[in-house]
Design a protein around this motif. Sequence first.
Motif, mmCIF file in Angstrom:
data_model
loop_
_atom_site.group_PDB
_atom_site.id
_atom_site.type_symbol
_atom_site.label_atom_id
_atom_site.label_comp_id
_atom_site.label_asym_id
_atom_site.label_seq_id
_atom_site.Cartn_x
_atom_site.Cartn_y
_atom_site.Cartn_z
ATOM 1 N N ARG A 23 65.665 64.847 13.848
ATOM 2 C CA ARG A 23 65.811 65.666 15.168
ATOM 3 C C ARG A 23 64.225 65.840 15.747
ATOM 4 O O ARG A 23 63.567 66.169 16.307
ATOM 5 C CB ARG A 23 67.035 66.446 15.850
ATOM 6 C CG ARG A 23 67.678 66.108 16.660
ATOM 7 C CD ARG A 23 68.706 67.059 17.175
ATOM 8 N NE ARG A 23 69.557 66.640 15.829
ATOM 9 C CZ ARG A 23 70.713 67.582 15.279
ATOM 10 N NH1 ARG A 23 70.983 68.851 16.337
ATOM 11 N NH2 ARG A 23 71.426 67.294 14.770
ATOM 12 N N GLY A 24 64.042 66.705 13.576
ATOM 13 C CA GLY A 24 62.196 67.363 14.517
ATOM 14 C C GLY A 24 61.245 66.540 14.595
ATOM 15 O O GLY A 24 60.238 66.928 14.906
ATOM 16 N N GLY A 25 61.728 64.530 14.580
ATOM 17 C CA GLY A 25 60.344 63.658 14.291
ATOM 18 C C GLY A 25 59.995 63.769 13.484
ATOM 19 O O GLY A 25 58.658 62.709 13.250
ATOM 20 N N GLN A 26 60.633 64.234 12.540
ATOM 21 C CA GLN A 26 60.108 63.258 11.071
ATOM 22 C C GLN A 26 60.614 62.191 10.739
ATOM 23 O O GLN A 26 61.585 62.148 10.672
ATOM 24 C CB GLN A 26 60.684 64.189 10.027
ATOM 25 C CG GLN A 26 60.148 64.238 8.742
ATOM 26 C CD GLN A 26 60.956 64.593 7.732
ATOM 27 O OE1 GLN A 26 62.112 65.332 7.594
ATOM 28 N NE2 GLN A 26 60.994 64.268 6.616
ATOM 29 N N THR A 27 59.895 60.827 10.291
ATOM 30 C CA THR A 27 60.630 60.120 10.085
ATOM 31 C C THR A 27 60.774 60.193 8.028
ATOM 32 O O THR A 27 60.023 59.845 8.059
ATOM 33 C CB THR A 27 59.726 58.954 10.365
ATOM 34 O OG1 THR A 27 59.781 59.080 11.823
ATOM 35 C CG2 THR A 27 60.251 57.400 10.401
ATOM 36 N N ALA A 28 62.079 59.577 7.930
ATOM 37 C CA ALA A 28 62.634 59.905 6.509
ATOM 38 C C ALA A 28 62.388 58.501 6.255
ATOM 39 O O ALA A 28 62.017 57.993 4.721
ATOM 40 C CB ALA A 28 63.546 60.771 6.332
#
Lengths: 295, 328
Positions: free
Chosen positions: B31-36
Amino acid sequence: MSQAERTALAAPRTPGRALWTLGLLRSELTVMFRRWRTLALLGVLAAVPVLIGIAVRIETGDGSRGGPGDGGGPAFLSQVTNNGLFLVFAALSATLPVFLPMAVGVIAGDSVAGEASGGTLRYLLVAPAGRTRLLLTKYASVLVFCLAATLVVAASALAVGALLFPVGEVTTISGTRIGFGEGMLRALCVAVAVAASLIGFAALGLFVSTLTNSGIAAMAATVGVLITAQILDTMPQLDAIHPYLFPHYWLSFTDLLREPVYWDELVRNLGLQALYAAVFGSAAWARLTTKDIGV
Amino acid sequence: MTDTAAATTGPETEPGPGAVIETRGLTKRYRGGQTAVDGLDLTVPSGSVFGFLGPNGSGKTTTIRMLMGLIAPTTGTAHVLGSPMPAAARTVLPQVGTLIEGPAPYGFLTGRDNLARFDSADPTSDPRTRRARVAGALDRVGLSAAAGKKAKAYSLGMKQRLGLAAALLQPRRLLVLDEPTNGLDPQGMREIRALVRELAAEGTTVFLSSHLLDEIEQVCTHAAVMARGRLLVQGPVAALAAGARGRLTVTTPDPAAAAGVLTAHGATGLVTEGDRVSADAPPGEVELADLNAALVRGGVRVRAFGVERASLEDAFVALTGEGFDVAG
């Protein structure tokens, strides 16, 4: 015979059919009742009637009759000296507002969140327990705890009451007298009604438990909701919302001691509990089945 | 890098019949926009011991969680044992043994009771054989002696073994083991490696994530390398290591002159340390003997001359451009 053999061969690897085996519930109950924490909670609950019984006994030890009268203390307290069976009702009235729901709040709040914080939730889910099955199992075990906790209070009160006070015919609230045997039956019904009063709160605790990965936070939040609802229920300005607060009809179990039994509030209580169970049960299901298990 | 990428096995688009794990464009964005995990196309062939490599934070565990249906992918698909995850979790997962991100036993239960608990969570497991299967699994990981102890008294290594035992409660078609040797002593690591080889010999596909390259090199037939959520390369281990160029090393009392001659012959990546001069191994068409002759002609006194074979670690560093334990 050959068909039976074929079924037997096919059985071990047909997960769909075996979805609702009760193995997980049995495991859940064993684990719950073997936990030191659960036993401690039940121990504290069992101690409450002992304390009440001893206090009443000391207070009336000089031969004076009755307790502080109808005005103070939990209901039925004044009748305990006449009939030990009334200690069951007095103890349930004393524990229902706080001790019983707090114990249920601890168990329900920790049910899913505790597994998450311990990391065991991911292993249960890959086993695969199934999210819906796990949630139903958790709820069922919390309800079993509600009943067990209530019965522990009732049993302890009955034992202490029989030990410290005379037992015999019961005078109902309506003034009629019923036999001791029927009195015992009424006591059992009261215990079941008290346990049923906790159904809605248990569902609420389960829902809170699916919101967080911290068992402690879920327990604290659940108990916080309980206290808030209790406070709101005492504020006359909020009259309009009182019938929708889950503790509002909790003391309706006393109507079981009328002759004839007065059902209105009892039924209203059960309806309200069912409503809470449906709303928060669905919310818990919606939450758990879509949640990313990141711990 | 391009020639190692060519080592990729399996068909590029269609899910292969021999693939035990197959992902297409698998992506997880938090959700924070971080692409894991970013557009992962992973193919794990049946019967392989598949090493899943990457620095900490490169998306390995997120990938495993998506494969096991614990978290939902943002986009893309994952097939495990030929069925889509997480939709088919109920039929797929009983055939998969899993160790995810460290063991997590109930501290207040004994080792044996922990296994019974996890086994009873599987609706396909037979309660009549539970006792025997639990004992067998404990025996297999060498935990029989401590089976009656509470798990909170276990060391990390023992908990790790208990987690492995839980993965071995049933005959499995696939084992997904996230850092299985974490917390184990060298003897324990050897035992687990032997166990993995044994299981693979029985036909179980083993998907193994690790940050220990030599471990992957020792037990794995195939490997994939991840960095910053992306798959850099996948293929047979031998092909991956071969893809990385080795190092040409010259030992000489005249390092400066040697470096000059090597540069003149087009060597790259020159490093001089004392009397050792090393460079990237020249491409295959260069005859190494000619290079040596040139050094000698140039007046360089050569003590030793040779090419060191590339290890998987070299391959890894070549791919990611960084050391191994760096957080991505």
